[in-house]
Design an enzyme around this catalytic site. Structure first.
Site, PDB file in Angstrom:
ATOM      1  N   SER A 134       0.876  -1.165   0.000  1.00 47.33           N
ATOM      2  CA  SER A 134       0.000   0.000   0.000  1.00 47.33           C
ATOM      3  C   SER A 134       0.914   1.216   0.000  1.00 47.33           C
ATOM      4  O   SER A 134       2.115   1.115   0.285  1.00 47.33           O
ATOM      5  CB  SER A 134      -0.835  -0.007   1.288  1.00 47.33           C
ATOM      6  OG  SER A 134      -1.387   1.266   1.550  1.00 47.33           O
ATOM      7  N   TYR A 147      -1.994  -1.352  10.568  1.00 50.03           N
ATOM      8  CA  TYR A 147      -1.933  -1.486   9.107  1.00 50.03           C
ATOM      9  C   TYR A 147      -0.594  -0.962   8.574  1.00 50.03           C
ATOM     10  O   TYR A 147       0.074  -1.621   7.766  1.00 50.03           O
ATOM     11  CB  TYR A 147      -3.103  -0.703   8.508  1.00 50.03           C
ATOM     12  CG  TYR A 147      -3.337  -0.871   7.035  1.00 50.03           C
ATOM     13  CD1 TYR A 147      -4.182  -1.877   6.555  1.00 50.03           C
ATOM     14  CD2 TYR A 147      -2.760  -0.006   6.104  1.00 50.03           C
ATOM     15  CE1 TYR A 147      -4.428  -2.013   5.198  1.00 50.03           C
ATOM     16  CE2 TYR A 147      -2.999  -0.150   4.751  1.00 50.03           C
ATOM     17  CZ  TYR A 147      -3.835  -1.144   4.301  1.00 50.03           C
ATOM     18  OH  TYR A 147      -4.080  -1.276   2.954  1.00 50.03           O
TER      19      TYR A 147
HETATM   20  P1  NAD Z   1     -11.442  -6.138   0.466  1.00 51.13           P
HETATM   21  O1  NAD Z   1     -11.979  -5.981   1.847  1.00 51.13           O
HETATM   22  O2  NAD Z   1     -12.318  -5.864  -0.698  1.00 51.13           O
HETATM   23  O3  NAD Z   1     -10.833  -7.598   0.281  1.00 51.13           O
HETATM   24  C1  NAD Z   1     -10.038  -8.202   1.281  1.00 51.13           C
HETATM   25  C2  NAD Z   1     -10.344  -9.679   1.259  1.00 51.13           C
HETATM   26  O4  NAD Z   1      -9.540 -10.316   2.271  1.00 51.13           O
HETATM   27  C3  NAD Z   1     -11.814  -9.987   1.577  1.00 51.13           C
HETATM   28  O5  NAD Z   1     -12.385 -10.813   0.578  1.00 51.13           O
HETATM   29  C4  NAD Z   1     -11.735 -10.681   2.923  1.00 51.13           C
HETATM   30  O6  NAD Z   1     -12.747 -11.662   3.129  1.00 51.13           O
HETATM   31  C5  NAD Z   1     -10.339 -11.312   2.874  1.00 51.13           C
HETATM   32  N1  NAD Z   1      -9.878 -11.653   4.217  1.00 51.13           N
HETATM   33  C6  NAD Z   1      -9.974 -10.871   5.333  1.00 51.13           C
HETATM   34  N2  NAD Z   1      -9.534 -11.558   6.400  1.00 51.13           N
HETATM   35  C7  NAD Z   1      -9.161 -12.788   5.954  1.00 51.13           C
HETATM   36  C8  NAD Z   1      -8.642 -13.956   6.594  1.00 51.13           C
HETATM   37  N3  NAD Z   1      -8.424 -13.998   7.913  1.00 51.13           N
HETATM   38  N4  NAD Z   1      -8.371 -15.038   5.837  1.00 51.13           N
HETATM   39  C9  NAD Z   1      -8.610 -15.021   4.498  1.00 51.13           C
HETATM   40  N5  NAD Z   1      -9.111 -13.956   3.844  1.00 51.13           N
HETATM   41  C10 NAD Z   1      -9.374 -12.856   4.560  1.00 51.13           C
HETATM   42  O7  NAD Z   1     -10.127  -5.231   0.431  1.00 51.13           O
HETATM   43  P2  NAD Z   1      -9.232  -4.690  -0.772  1.00 51.13           P
HETATM   44  O8  NAD Z   1      -9.340  -3.236  -0.750  1.00 51.13           O
HETATM   45  O9  NAD Z   1      -9.465  -5.433  -2.024  1.00 51.13           O
HETATM   46  O10 NAD Z   1      -7.784  -5.009  -0.168  1.00 51.13           O
HETATM   47  C11 NAD Z   1      -6.968  -6.039  -0.652  1.00 51.13           C
HETATM   48  C12 NAD Z   1      -5.529  -5.713  -0.290  1.00 51.13           C
HETATM   49  O11 NAD Z   1      -5.154  -4.486  -0.896  1.00 51.13           O
HETATM   50  C13 NAD Z   1      -5.286  -5.545   1.207  1.00 51.13           C
HETATM   51  O12 NAD Z   1      -4.047  -6.129   1.575  1.00 51.13           O
HETATM   52  C14 NAD Z   1      -5.216  -4.046   1.370  1.00 51.13           C
HETATM   53  O13 NAD Z   1      -4.431  -3.663   2.463  1.00 51.13           O
HETATM   54  C15 NAD Z   1      -4.565  -3.648   0.049  1.00 51.13           C
HETATM   55  N6  NAD Z   1      -4.793  -2.259  -0.310  1.00 51.13           N
HETATM   56  C16 NAD Z   1      -6.056  -1.771  -0.480  1.00 51.13           C
HETATM   57  C17 NAD Z   1      -6.232  -0.451  -0.812  1.00 51.13           C
HETATM   58  C18 NAD Z   1      -7.568   0.164  -1.031  1.00 51.13           C
HETATM   59  O14 NAD Z   1      -7.641   1.381  -1.116  1.00 51.13           O
HETATM   60  N7  NAD Z   1      -8.648  -0.611  -1.133  1.00 51.13           N
HETATM   61  C19 NAD Z   1      -5.110   0.391  -0.951  1.00 51.13           C
HETATM   62  C20 NAD Z   1      -3.849  -0.130  -0.767  1.00 51.13           C
HETATM   63  C21 NAD Z   1      -3.704  -1.459  -0.448  1.00 51.13           C
END
Ligand code: NAD
Length: 252
Positions: A134, A147
């Site tokens: 991120s 985080y």
């Molecule tokens: P999201 O909430 O849409 O998806 C995250 C997924 O992880 C979900 O399907 C959830 O069920 C799964 N998950 C959570 N806990 C879990 C566990 N214990 N075991 C297995 N699966 C589990 O989130 P996203 O925005 O798609 O984020 C995905 C990644 O991208 C994350 O690592 C997040 O930190 C990173 N990220 C997101 C953003 C953003 O703005 N959305 C920005 C930078 C980085």
């Protein structure tokens, strides 16, 4: 355009964590479209429907459970460590169990998965590890202690993987998005609104995108395109690095 410019992943196997939703789902779709056999791992059984849509294989697992991680396939060519969640609170009010839970999912699980898939990658002399970091792997924001800590740790793990994997044809990189239009972001709007005393709409422009030159959320498919590019043969020399998709945040 010549085929050499496309990622042809026919015959490759991929494992994407957190693939039921958001960025993980977009990555699974992109890798499948490029020809890879994709394993989708998630705690949410919605992953079964997601897998069915792309002829993939679903694994309903809690990645914070080390024994459950052992049930995931080890013969993987492309590992995308993506599962994660956010919790917003000032440090003095941050629940310790939430802090350790975030480290378990976003640091320990990637370590265990990398550890699990590397021997097969080494044997084949080819592998791709892509860690969904991120902008918070490179910068800090208040109220996100767990985080920011986890993403900085993931950056370190990714670099060590790159150094150890180099002689075996294995690359490891981080992708560093700013704010992407997913449930993780839409779900934190309320908490951010309360912390900052703002309306939800104002949170997007004034809080989330305050440090971004581009005042627009990133789409999951744009992050997946970067993951797909890192997964191709042509990215063999890109390793141990971090690719911001942050609308200019880290340029400022
Ligand atoms: P999201 O909430 O849409 O998806 C995250 C997924 O992880 C979900 O399907 C959830 O069920 C799964 N998950 C959570 N806990 C879990 C566990 N214990 N075991 C297995 N699966 C589990 O989130 P996203 O925005 O798609 O984020 C995905 C990644 O991208 C994350 O690592 C997040 O930190 C990173 N990220 C997101 C953003 C953003 O703005 N959305 C920005 C930078 C980085």
């Amino acid at each position: 355009m010549s085929g050499a410019y496309h990622s042809d992943l026919a015959g490759k196997s991929a494992l994407v964590t957190g693939a039921a939703s958001g960025i993980g789902l977009a990555c699974a779709e992109a890798l499948a479209e490029a020809g890879a056999k994709v394993h989708l791992a998630d705690i949410d059984d919605a992953v079964e429907k997601a897998a069915a849509g792309i002829n993939g294989i679903a694994h309903v697992v809690d990645l914070t459970d080390a024994q459950a991680v052992e049930t995931l396939p080890a013969e993987i060519d492309i590992l995308v460590n993506n599962a994660g969640f956010q919790h917003i609170a000032p440090i003095h009010e941050f629940p310790p169990e939430t802090f350790t839970g975030i480290q378990a999912l976003m640091v320990t699980a990637p370590f265990l998965l990398i550890r699990r898939v590397l021997p097969n990658m080494y044997e084949r002399g080819w592998g791709r590890v892509v860690n969904m970091s991120s902008v918070h792997g490179l910068r800090a924001s208040p109220f996100k202690s767990a985080y920011v800590t986890a993403k900085h740790a993931l950056e370190g793990l990714s670099k060590v993987t790159a150094l150890e994997g180099a002689e075996h044809g294995v690359t490891s990189n981080c992708v560093n998005p700013g704010y992407v239009r997913t449930p993780l972001v839409t779900g934190q709007l309320q908490a951010q609104a309360e912390e900052h005393g703002l309306e939800r709409d104002a949170v997007i422009e004034q809080v989330l995108l305050r440090r971004s030159a581009i005042k627009r959320l990133i789409e999951p498919a744009d992050v997946a395109a970067c993951v797909l590019w890192l997964s191709g043969d042509h990215a063999a020399h890109v390793t141990g690095t971090s690719i911001p998709l942050d609308g200019g945040w880290t340029a400022a």
